[in-house]
Design an enzyme around this catalytic site. Structure first.
Site, PDB file in Angstrom:
ATOM      1  N   LYS A 142      -0.698  -4.187  -3.222  1.00  0.00           N
ATOM      2  CA  LYS A 142      -1.998  -3.603  -2.859  1.00  0.00           C
ATOM      3  C   LYS A 142      -2.064  -2.190  -3.436  1.00  0.00           C
ATOM      4  CE  LYS A 142      -5.003  -2.225   0.962  1.00  0.00           C
ATOM      5  NZ  LYS A 142      -5.087  -0.816   0.536  1.00  0.00           N
ATOM      6  N   ASP A 152      10.052   5.807 -10.232  1.00  0.00           N
ATOM      7  CA  ASP A 152       9.679   6.473 -11.485  1.00  0.00           C
ATOM      8  C   ASP A 152      10.457   7.763 -11.704  1.00  0.00           C
ATOM      9  OD1 ASP A 152       7.943   4.458 -12.018  1.00  0.00           O
ATOM     10  OD2 ASP A 152       6.110   5.652 -11.937  1.00  0.00           O
ATOM     11  N   SER A 174       0.811  -1.216   0.000  1.00  0.00           N
ATOM     12  CA  SER A 174       0.000   0.000   0.000  1.00  0.00           C
ATOM     13  C   SER A 174       0.848   1.271   0.000  1.00  0.00           C
ATOM     14  CB  SER A 174      -0.968  -0.043   1.189  1.00  0.00           C
ATOM     15  OG  SER A 174      -1.948   0.949   1.092  1.00  0.00           O
TER      16      SER A 174
END
Length: 453
Positions: free
Chosen positions: A331, A317, A306
């Site tokens: 998740k 990224d 999560s």
């Protein structure tokens, strides 16, 4: 027969009224024409409602013990939500209160983040410095018994209620673990769980370690304070940081954004998409990097879920960090807490979240840049008999260039003083060596530092 018919009429009337009210309010927000009552009646699943009321009546009439309408309807709501996905749930008032306590960092229990899998309680992650973590509970363990009670057939809420209790009281968890032939039993003593979500230490000169065990409302500020402490201890800026998110089950979305923002100077951090307008959110970074661009290695494993995946995905990224370890839990959904009029709440999955590049982590997880096998690195005990070297051989040639230096007794004493005492720094160093991923992360930071020179 008459009683069942009355139940059917009342229940259909209740559901019809609620449905009409809900449809009107939603459609009004979307500024679309309100459908006629005839359209609403056609949209209702009458066959399914008839089946529901038939079963409701059968239970009321034939079940071995009397059951209240409140319990039956509440259980129906729980079943309706649990059938959607593993994270949607109905929270009774007491459970709702416990959830609120958990996000602030203090609650009672064992210190385990759990979910349901095939009817058993699955450990997502044990929380640091809690009874569960100290007893040896691991991410991925399946809890099959709580004391003598089988977990199969329990709801997650029922299981959590049993695991919580008076501090100082014991509970026995029977656990099935991958790789173990027989179930394992652990006796845990309940405690007040006070979770300090951010910990820090200086691994060695210029290299810091930040451990986030869960994401709470104050985690962002806690991280900034921890970085300041590291800089003071280091007496200057850091050359690199290890950010440890292993076995971090997640938590508050805004906390994940704050942690990511601490290291990213601009651009998107995370965005969410769902069916309703309120579920669409975008979070962007603000200027400043608390470690001024120093390299970061993020440690993750199968227990990283999560919010920790949001941080790892954002840093990956933006190429702001190297992700090291194992593939994360996967998740990638957002739950919204919706309070109800009776003091309870519904925890409902309302959106999926995406990394800045548009990746959905749901059921996929974060793939590390550097994959590490689950091994343990230990220093070998000093051999009782030292290996033979060239210098030990009879008639060996001398070096020819350097003369052997003989130390005085005073120098030998000084050298002995410099050695760390057993149980002090030596034990600390050995503990870090045994943590293979941390050891490799530190080596990687040193390598990046050398290349940057």
């Amino acid at each position: 027969m008459l009683k069942n018919r009355n139940i059917l009429i009342l229940l259909v009337g209740f559901i019809l009224g609620a449905t009409l009210s809900l449809c009107s309010s939603v459609l009004a927000e979307k500024e679309t024409p309100v459908p006629s009552k005839a359209d609403d009646l056609q949209a209702l699943p009458f066959d399914e409602l008839r089946t529901f009321t038939e079963i409701f009546g059968r239970i009321k009439q034939d079940y071995v013990e009397p059951v209240s309408d409140k319990k039956l309807l509440e259980d129906a709501i729980r079943g309706m939500l649990s059938g959607l996905d593993p994270h949607s749930a109905y929270l009774a008032s007491e459970e709702y209160k416990e959830l609120q306590e958990g996000t602030t960092g203090q609650f009672g229990g064992l210190g385990i983040e759990v979910g349901m899998e095939n009817g058993f309680v699955k450990v997502v992650s044990p929380i640091d410095d809690t009874p569960a973590q100290r007893a040896g509970i691991k991410a991925g363990d399946l809890i099959v018994r709580l004391d003598d009670k089988p977990v199969k057939g329990m709801t997650l809420a029922d299981a959590v209620k049993i695991m919580r209790g008076e501090p100082g009281s014991d509970i026995v968890l029977t656990v099935v673990r991958e790789g173990e032939e027989a179930p394992l039993k652990f006796t845990l003593t309940r405690d007040i769980i006070k979770v300090k979500s951010v910990k820090n230490k200086l691994l060695e000169k210029n290299y810091g370690y930040l451990r986030i065990s869960s994401f709470q409302s104050g985690t962002g500020q806690g991280l900034l304070d921890a970085v300041d402490e590291l800089k003071k201890e280091n007496e200057g800026p850091l050359k690199g940081v290890v950010l440890d998110l292993r076995n971090n089950p997640g938590g508050v979305l805004n906390a994940a954004v704050d942690v990511s923002d601490a290291f990213i100077e601009s651009g998107l951090i995370v965005y969410t998409e769902g069916r309703i307008k309120n579920s669409e959110m975008r979070f962007s970074a603000t200027p400043d990097d608390v470690i001024n661009g120093a390299p970061i290695v993020v440690l993750i494993n199968g227990g990283s879920a999560s919010a920790s995946e949001i941080v790892a995905g954002a840093l990956q990224d933006h190429k702001r960090a190297i992700i090291m370890g194992e593939k994360s839990f996967g998740k990638g959904s957002v739950q919204t807490i919706l309070p109800t009029s009776n003091g309870a709440a519904v925890k409902l999955t309302t959106a999926r979240y995406f990394t800045p590049s548009g990746r959905s982590i749901q059921a996929q997880g974060i793939e590390p840049d550097v994959t590490l096998a689950r091994v343990k690195l230990e220093s070998l005990d000093k051999a009782k008999i030292e290996s033979i070297k060239e210098a030990d051989l009879t008639h060996h040639l001398t070096n020819g260039n350097a003369k052997p230096e003989k130390k005085s007794e005073d120098e030998d004493k000084d050298d002995a003083k410099d050695q760390p005492e057993k149980g002090d720094a030596a034990e600390s160093s050995e503990a870090e060596i045994r943590d293979y991923p941390l050891h490799e992360a530190l080596n990687l930071l040193k390598g990046i530092s050398i290349i940057r020179k």
